[in-house]
Design an enzyme around this catalytic site. Structure first.
Site, PDB file in Angstrom:
ATOM      1  N   LYS A  17      -1.212  -1.773   4.153  1.00  0.00           N
ATOM      2  CA  LYS A  17      -0.367  -0.598   4.369  1.00  0.00           C
ATOM      3  C   LYS A  17      -1.194   0.685   4.452  1.00  0.00           C
ATOM      4  O   LYS A  17      -0.814   1.631   5.157  1.00  0.00           O
ATOM      5  CB  LYS A  17       0.685  -0.497   3.267  1.00  0.00           C
ATOM      6  CG  LYS A  17       1.728  -1.613   3.323  1.00  0.00           C
ATOM      7  CD  LYS A  17       2.447  -1.651   4.674  1.00  0.00           C
ATOM      8  CE  LYS A  17       3.588  -2.648   4.707  1.00  0.00           C
ATOM      9  NZ  LYS A  17       4.290  -2.638   6.016  1.00  0.00           N
TER      10      LYS A  17
ATOM     11  N   TYR B  10      -1.933  -6.357   0.071  1.00  0.00           N
ATOM     12  CA  TYR B  10      -0.769  -5.668   0.628  1.00  0.00           C
ATOM     13  C   TYR B  10      -1.041  -4.170   0.743  1.00  0.00           C
ATOM     14  O   TYR B  10      -0.769  -3.550   1.788  1.00  0.00           O
ATOM     15  CB  TYR B  10       0.453  -5.929  -0.249  1.00  0.00           C
ATOM     16  CG  TYR B  10       1.719  -5.293   0.258  1.00  0.00           C
ATOM     17  CD1 TYR B  10       2.387  -5.815   1.357  1.00  0.00           C
ATOM     18  CD2 TYR B  10       2.259  -4.174  -0.374  1.00  0.00           C
ATOM     19  CE1 TYR B  10       3.551  -5.231   1.835  1.00  0.00           C
ATOM     20  CE2 TYR B  10       3.426  -3.591   0.087  1.00  0.00           C
ATOM     21  CZ  TYR B  10       4.079  -4.113   1.192  1.00  0.00           C
ATOM     22  OH  TYR B  10       5.228  -3.531   1.662  1.00  0.00           O
TER      23      TYR B  10
END
Length: 246
Positions: A158, A154
């Site tokens: 990002k 994740y």
């Protein structure tokens, strides 16, 4: 005060949580809104009705932002409905706890596909379709700064978003288009709260000096600022909206 009257905004992942609140905030400030969704048509249509209740026009458009053809169809639907695109908010994303040592490549690929590839495609389409003075805002995450175990894929996705934003701002030089990212800390959405105990939620709330979880409205207010005339001198930045979480 209607600061966006006559403008059109696309909000990807706009049917729930932070995306829903962003769509409603932009509508309250005068934008017509294209609500992109992938799964729940009923939720997207509910956002459309809520936008219309605020006196603006809206449509719901289903589409997988990581599929180039579907993303192009989303932008074409916006142009067909409203004739222009002024604001693009790249909000669609997924989050899953995936320890790196587990080597769960299928999970890694799924996260990167939606969060990184999807953002790349949406930013690319925005660069092709926005006019002078447009605004592009991508959602990142403040967890990048904490290197939290289990968040490797994740965080990687990002970090890619933040890199894309800074580069694109430079690539669009001369067009008056601002490209920024907003990086929320923990926000009390249904997606975030799912699977967490009351004790875990309380502990997360205490991590920020302000000692609470964020709300979708906290994030939407910053997105609306960046999307409007007041944000015209903010470009190539990552705004961390997290109560001091990181």
């Amino acid at each position: 005060m209607h600061t966006h009257t006559g403008r059109t905004a696309i909000v990807t992942g706009g049917s729930r949580g932070i995306g829903r609140e962003i769509a409603l905030r932009l509508a309250a400030q005068g934008c017509d809104v294209v609500v992109n969704y992938h799964g729940r048509e009923d939720l997207a249509e509910a956002v459309v009705r809520a936008v219309e209740a605020r006196g603006r026009r809206a449509i719901a458009v289903r589409g997988d932002v990581a599929d180039e053809a579907e993303a192009e169809a989303l932008f074409r639907a916006a142009l067909d409905a409203f004739g222009r695109i002024d604001v693009v908010v790249s909000n669609a994303g997924i989050m899953k706890n995936v320890p790196i040592a587990d080597g769960a490549l299928a999970d890694f690929d799924a996260i990167m596909r939606t969060n990184a590839r999807g953002a790349f495609i949406v930013l690319s389409k925005a660069g092709n379709h926005l006019g002078e003075g447009g605004r592009i805002i991508a959602l990142s995450s403040s967890v990048i700064a904490r290197s939290t175990p289990g968040y490797g894929p994740y965080i990687a996705s990002k970090a890619a978003v933040e890199g894309l934003v800074r580069v694109m701002a430079n690539e669009l030089r001369g067009r008056g288009i601002c490209v920024n990212a907003v990086a929320p800390g923990p926000v009390g959405t249904e997606l975030f709260l799912e699977g967490k105990s009351a004790e875990q939620i309380a502990a997360l709330a205490r991590m920020a000096p302000l000692e609470r979880l964020g709300t979708p409205a906290d994030i939407a207010s910053i997105v609306a600022f960046l999307a409007g005339p007041e944000g015209a001198w903010v470009n190539a930045q990552v705004v961390r909206v997290n109560g001091g979480f990181a």
